[in-house]
Design a protein around this motif. Structure first.
Motif, PDB file in Angstrom:
ATOM      1  N   MET A  14       0.834  -1.202   0.000  1.00 49.36           N
ATOM      2  CA  MET A  14       0.000   0.000   0.000  1.00 49.36           C
ATOM      3  C   MET A  14       0.871   1.255   0.000  1.00 49.36           C
ATOM      4  O   MET A  14       1.820   1.373   0.763  1.00 49.36           O
ATOM      5  N   THR A  15       0.521   2.210  -0.863  1.00 46.51           N
ATOM      6  CA  THR A  15       1.280   3.451  -0.960  1.00 46.51           C
ATOM      7  C   THR A  15       0.843   4.436   0.129  1.00 46.51           C
ATOM      8  O   THR A  15      -0.234   4.304   0.720  1.00 46.51           O
ATOM      9  N   THR A  16       1.673   5.424   0.358  1.00 41.19           N
ATOM     10  CA  THR A  16       1.348   6.471   1.330  1.00 41.19           C
ATOM     11  C   THR A  16       0.086   7.219   0.924  1.00 41.19           C
ATOM     12  O   THR A  16      -0.756   7.557   1.764  1.00 41.19           O
ATOM     13  N   GLU A  17      -0.064   7.459  -0.389  1.00 36.55           N
ATOM     14  CA  GLU A  17      -1.240   8.184  -0.883  1.00 36.55           C
ATOM     15  C   GLU A  17      -2.521   7.386  -0.638  1.00 36.55           C
ATOM     16  O   GLU A  17      -3.548   7.941  -0.202  1.00 36.55           O
ATOM     17  N   ARG A  18      -2.467   6.072  -0.896  1.00 35.76           N
ATOM     18  CA  ARG A  18      -3.643   5.227  -0.682  1.00 35.76           C
ATOM     19  C   ARG A  18      -3.980   5.153   0.803  1.00 35.76           C
ATOM     20  O   ARG A  18      -5.154   5.196   1.189  1.00 35.76           O
ATOM     21  N   ALA A  19      -2.963   5.054   1.656  1.00 34.74           N
ATOM     22  CA  ALA A  19      -3.203   5.029   3.101  1.00 34.74           C
ATOM     23  C   ALA A  19      -3.839   6.331   3.567  1.00 34.74           C
ATOM     24  O   ALA A  19      -4.722   6.329   4.432  1.00 34.74           O
ATOM     25  N   ALA A  20      -3.425   7.446   2.996  1.00 37.47           N
ATOM     26  CA  ALA A  20      -4.001   8.742   3.356  1.00 37.47           C
ATOM     27  C   ALA A  20      -5.471   8.819   2.928  1.00 37.47           C
ATOM     28  O   ALA A  20      -6.310   9.385   3.651  1.00 37.47           O
ATOM     29  N   GLU A  21      -5.803   8.252   1.770  1.00 37.63           N
ATOM     30  CA  GLU A  21      -7.196   8.238   1.311  1.00 37.63           C
ATOM     31  C   GLU A  21      -8.073   7.433   2.264  1.00 37.63           C
ATOM     32  O   GLU A  21      -9.191   7.860   2.615  1.00 37.63           O
ATOM     33  N   LEU A  22      -7.594   6.266   2.673  1.00 34.26           N
ATOM     34  CA  LEU A  22      -8.360   5.443   3.608  1.00 34.26           C
ATOM     35  C   LEU A  22      -8.505   6.131   4.964  1.00 34.26           C
ATOM     36  O   LEU A  22      -9.557   6.059   5.597  1.00 34.26           O
ATOM     37  N   THR A  23      -7.448   6.790   5.393  1.00 40.20           N
ATOM     38  CA  THR A  23      -7.506   7.505   6.670  1.00 40.20           C
ATOM     39  C   THR A  23      -8.559   8.600   6.623  1.00 40.20           C
ATOM     40  O   THR A  23      -9.289   8.829   7.600  1.00 40.20           O
ATOM     41  N   ALA A  24      -8.678   9.278   5.493  1.00 36.44           N
ATOM     42  CA  ALA A  24      -9.706  10.311   5.350  1.00 36.44           C
ATOM     43  C   ALA A  24     -11.105   9.700   5.450  1.00 36.44           C
ATOM     44  O   ALA A  24     -12.018  10.313   6.034  1.00 36.44           O
ATOM     45  N   LEU A  25     -11.291   8.499   4.908  1.00 35.14           N
ATOM     46  CA  LEU A  25     -12.586   7.825   5.026  1.00 35.14           C
ATOM     47  C   LEU A  25     -12.888   7.463   6.475  1.00 35.14           C
ATOM     48  O   LEU A  25     -14.018   7.618   6.950  1.00 35.14           O
ATOM     49  N   VAL A  26     -11.873   6.985   7.187  1.00 40.57           N
ATOM     50  CA  VAL A  26     -12.070   6.632   8.596  1.00 40.57           C
ATOM     51  C   VAL A  26     -12.442   7.872   9.399  1.00 40.57           C
ATOM     52  O   VAL A  26     -13.326   7.835  10.260  1.00 40.57           O
ATOM     53  N   LYS A  27     -11.781   8.985   9.142  1.00 41.60           N
ATOM     54  CA  LYS A  27     -12.075  10.230   9.868  1.00 41.60           C
ATOM     55  C   LYS A  27     -13.502  10.696   9.595  1.00 41.60           C
ATOM     56  O   LYS A  27     -14.161  11.235  10.481  1.00 41.60           O
ATOM     57  N   GLU A  28     -13.979  10.465   8.378  1.00 46.18           N
ATOM     58  CA  GLU A  28     -15.367  10.816   8.057  1.00 46.18           C
ATOM     59  C   GLU A  28     -16.332   9.876   8.779  1.00 46.18           C
ATOM     60  O   GLU A  28     -17.329  10.313   9.357  1.00 46.18           O
ATOM     61  N   ALA A  29     -16.038   8.560   8.780  1.00 43.97           N
ATOM     62  CA  ALA A  29     -16.903   7.590   9.455  1.00 43.97           C
ATOM     63  C   ALA A  29     -16.993   7.875  10.943  1.00 43.97           C
ATOM     64  O   ALA A  29     -18.027   7.622  11.580  1.00 43.97           O
ATOM     65  N   GLU A  30     -15.934   8.414  11.499  1.00 47.62           N
ATOM     66  CA  GLU A  30     -15.887   8.705  12.931  1.00 47.62           C
ATOM     67  C   GLU A  30     -16.947   9.726  13.343  1.00 47.62           C
ATOM     68  O   GLU A  30     -17.341   9.797  14.511  1.00 47.62           O
ATOM     69  N   GLN A  31     -17.428  10.498  12.380  1.00 48.23           N
ATOM     70  CA  GLN A  31     -18.415  11.541  12.688  1.00 48.23           C
ATOM     71  C   GLN A  31     -19.833  10.986  12.849  1.00 48.23           C
ATOM     72  O   GLN A  31     -20.729  11.705  13.282  1.00 48.23           O
ATOM     73  N   GLU A  32     -20.060   9.707  12.499  1.00 48.14           N
ATOM     74  CA  GLU A  32     -21.399   9.124  12.577  1.00 48.14           C
ATOM     75  C   GLU A  32     -21.808   8.927  14.034  1.00 48.14           C
ATOM     76  O   GLU A  32     -21.226   8.129  14.756  1.00 48.14           O
ATOM     77  N   THR A  33     -22.807   9.665  14.472  1.00 46.98           N
ATOM     78  CA  THR A  33     -23.201   9.665  15.887  1.00 46.98           C
ATOM     79  C   THR A  33     -23.893   8.373  16.316  1.00 46.98           C
ATOM     80  O   THR A  33     -23.928   8.062  17.509  1.00 46.98           O
ATOM     81  N   HIS A  34     -24.453   7.616  15.391  1.00 48.34           N
ATOM     82  CA  HIS A  34     -25.137   6.371  15.733  1.00 48.34           C
ATOM     83  C   HIS A  34     -24.230   5.144  15.595  1.00 48.34           C
ATOM     84  O   HIS A  34     -24.689   4.020  15.777  1.00 48.34           O
ATOM     85  N   GLY A  35     -22.985   5.372  15.265  1.00 49.24           N
ATOM     86  CA  GLY A  35     -22.057   4.260  15.109  1.00 49.24           C
ATOM     87  C   GLY A  35     -22.111   3.671  13.712  1.00 49.24           C
ATOM     88  O   GLY A  35     -23.143   3.729  13.030  1.00 49.24           O
ATOM     89  N   THR A  36     -20.998   3.106  13.282  1.00 49.73           N
ATOM     90  CA  THR A  36     -20.933   2.485  11.964  1.00 49.73           C
ATOM     91  C   THR A  36     -19.711   1.574  11.914  1.00 49.73           C
ATOM     92  O   THR A  36     -18.936   1.508  12.876  1.00 49.73           O
ATOM     93  N   MET A  37     -19.537   0.875  10.790  1.00 43.45           N
ATOM     94  CA  MET A  37     -18.363   0.027  10.621  1.00 43.45           C
ATOM     95  C   MET A  37     -17.897   0.064   9.172  1.00 43.45           C
ATOM     96  O   MET A  37     -18.709  -0.073   8.251  1.00 43.45           O
ATOM     97  N   LEU A  38     -16.592   0.259   9.000  1.00 42.33           N
ATOM     98  CA  LEU A  38     -15.959   0.086   7.703  1.00 42.33           C
ATOM     99  C   LEU A  38     -15.200  -1.233   7.732  1.00 42.33           C
ATOM    100  O   LEU A  38     -14.418  -1.474   8.658  1.00 42.33           O
ATOM    101  N   LEU A  39     -15.397  -2.082   6.751  1.00 41.22           N
ATOM    102  CA  LEU A  39     -14.612  -3.303   6.633  1.00 41.22           C
ATOM    103  C   LEU A  39     -13.791  -3.178   5.367  1.00 41.22           C
ATOM    104  O   LEU A  39     -14.329  -3.178   4.252  1.00 41.22           O
ATOM    105  N   ILE A  40     -12.485  -3.063   5.549  1.00 42.82           N
ATOM    106  CA  ILE A  40     -11.553  -2.943   4.430  1.00 42.82           C
ATOM    107  C   ILE A  40     -10.943  -4.323   4.212  1.00 42.82           C
ATOM    108  O   ILE A  40     -10.280  -4.861   5.095  1.00 42.82           O
ATOM    109  N   SER A  41     -11.178  -4.894   3.035  1.00 39.29           N
ATOM    110  CA  SER A  41     -10.753  -6.279   2.783  1.00 39.29           C
ATOM    111  C   SER A  41     -10.208  -6.424   1.371  1.00 39.29           C
ATOM    112  O   SER A  41     -10.776  -5.876   0.414  1.00 39.29           O
ATOM    113  N   GLU A  42      -9.103  -7.170   1.238  1.00 36.86           N
ATOM    114  CA  GLU A  42      -8.574  -7.460  -0.091  1.00 36.86           C
ATOM    115  C   GLU A  42      -9.547  -8.336  -0.878  1.00 36.86           C
ATOM    116  O   GLU A  42      -9.474  -8.400  -2.114  1.00 36.86           O
ATOM    117  N   ASN A  43     -10.456  -8.999  -0.169  1.00 38.48           N
ATOM    118  CA  ASN A  43     -11.398  -9.910  -0.811  1.00 38.48           C
ATOM    119  C   ASN A  43     -12.814  -9.326  -0.834  1.00 38.48           C
ATOM    120  O   ASN A  43     -13.792 -10.071  -0.873  1.00 38.48           O
TER     121      ASN A  43
END
Length: 226
Positions: A14-43
């Motif tokens: 995984m490249t630094t740029e791709r890791a930064a993109e995923l981190t931005a998604l996690v930071k956005e998901a963190e704002q969900e007040t009712h809770g949520t889950m991201l599952l990142i999978s190669e499959n």
């Protein structure tokens, strides 16, 4: 910073740029007040098909923080690949029971643990709790430099070979190895046990009246892999 360090350890290449993109998604998901889950999978693509009766499969699309904002209120996991392509939403995860679960935690967290523990392909679940806080499954320990382990072993060998044991230095080294037990390979553990036993015997010979310390042997942690 933890995510940026952990993503390349879980998803090889995984490249630094791709890791930064995923981190931005996690930071956005963190704002969900009712809770949520991201599952990142190669499959993720195959899993979206396998779990299609307990998920809402999508035409694969690149996930952005803006798009994610509209998906996090939906119950179930959002299934994406390491390059940020979303394959399903509202996914109910399966998985065998495991002793890594926590009955004091909610169903979202425990389903993530069950799924990740039994997954045969690299994956990471990001669990956002309704009461605040984010859990990563797996939650990797900090990485340490292999050279630091080699250095500690070399220092113990030097102490073993000295005419008289420097007990202060020996104590500091054993304290460090105790704190970092997780990181020792099987051959490291064998050598550590032998070195420490030899040095302890040398201390006994030097000073028979000294306090004798009963130590726990080093064994390879089953959670450690290459």
């Amino acid at each position: 910073s933890k995510l940026l360090a952990d993503f390349p350890r879980i998803f090889k290449g995984m490249t630094t740029e791709r890791a930064a993109e995923l981190t931005a998604l996690v930071k956005e998901a963190e704002q969900e007040t009712h809770g949520t889950m991201l599952l990142i999978s190669e499959n993720a693509e195959a899993e979206a098909k396998r779990l299609s009766t307990q998920a809402t499969p999508l035409v694969p699309c690149k996930l952005t923080p803006h798009l994610l904002r509209n998906l996090t209120p939906i119950d179930g996991a959002i299934l994406i690949t390491p390059d940020g392509i979303c394959h399903a939403i509202g996914t109910i995860l399966d998985g065998m029971a495991t002793d890594k679960g926590d009955p004091g935690r909610g169903a979202r967290f425990n389903s993530a643990v069950r799924y990740v523990e039994t997954s045969k392909t690299p994956c990471l679940a990001v669990v956002v709790s309704a009461d605040g806080g984010v859990d990563l499954v797996p939650n990797l320990r900090p990485a340490i430099d292999r050279a630091r382990i080699d250095e500690a072993l070399a220092e113990l060998r030097a102490i073993r070979d000295e005419d008289r044991v420097n007990r202060r230095k020996f104590g500091q080294l054993v304290e460090w190895t105790d704190k970092h037990r997780f990181y020792f390979r099987e051959d490291d553990c064998r050598e550590l046990n032998e070195l420490i036993a030899n040095i302890d015997a040398k201390i006994d010979a030097q000073d028979p009246s000294a306090v004798r310390i009963i130590r726990h042997e080093y064994v390879r942690d089953p959670g450690l892999d290459e």
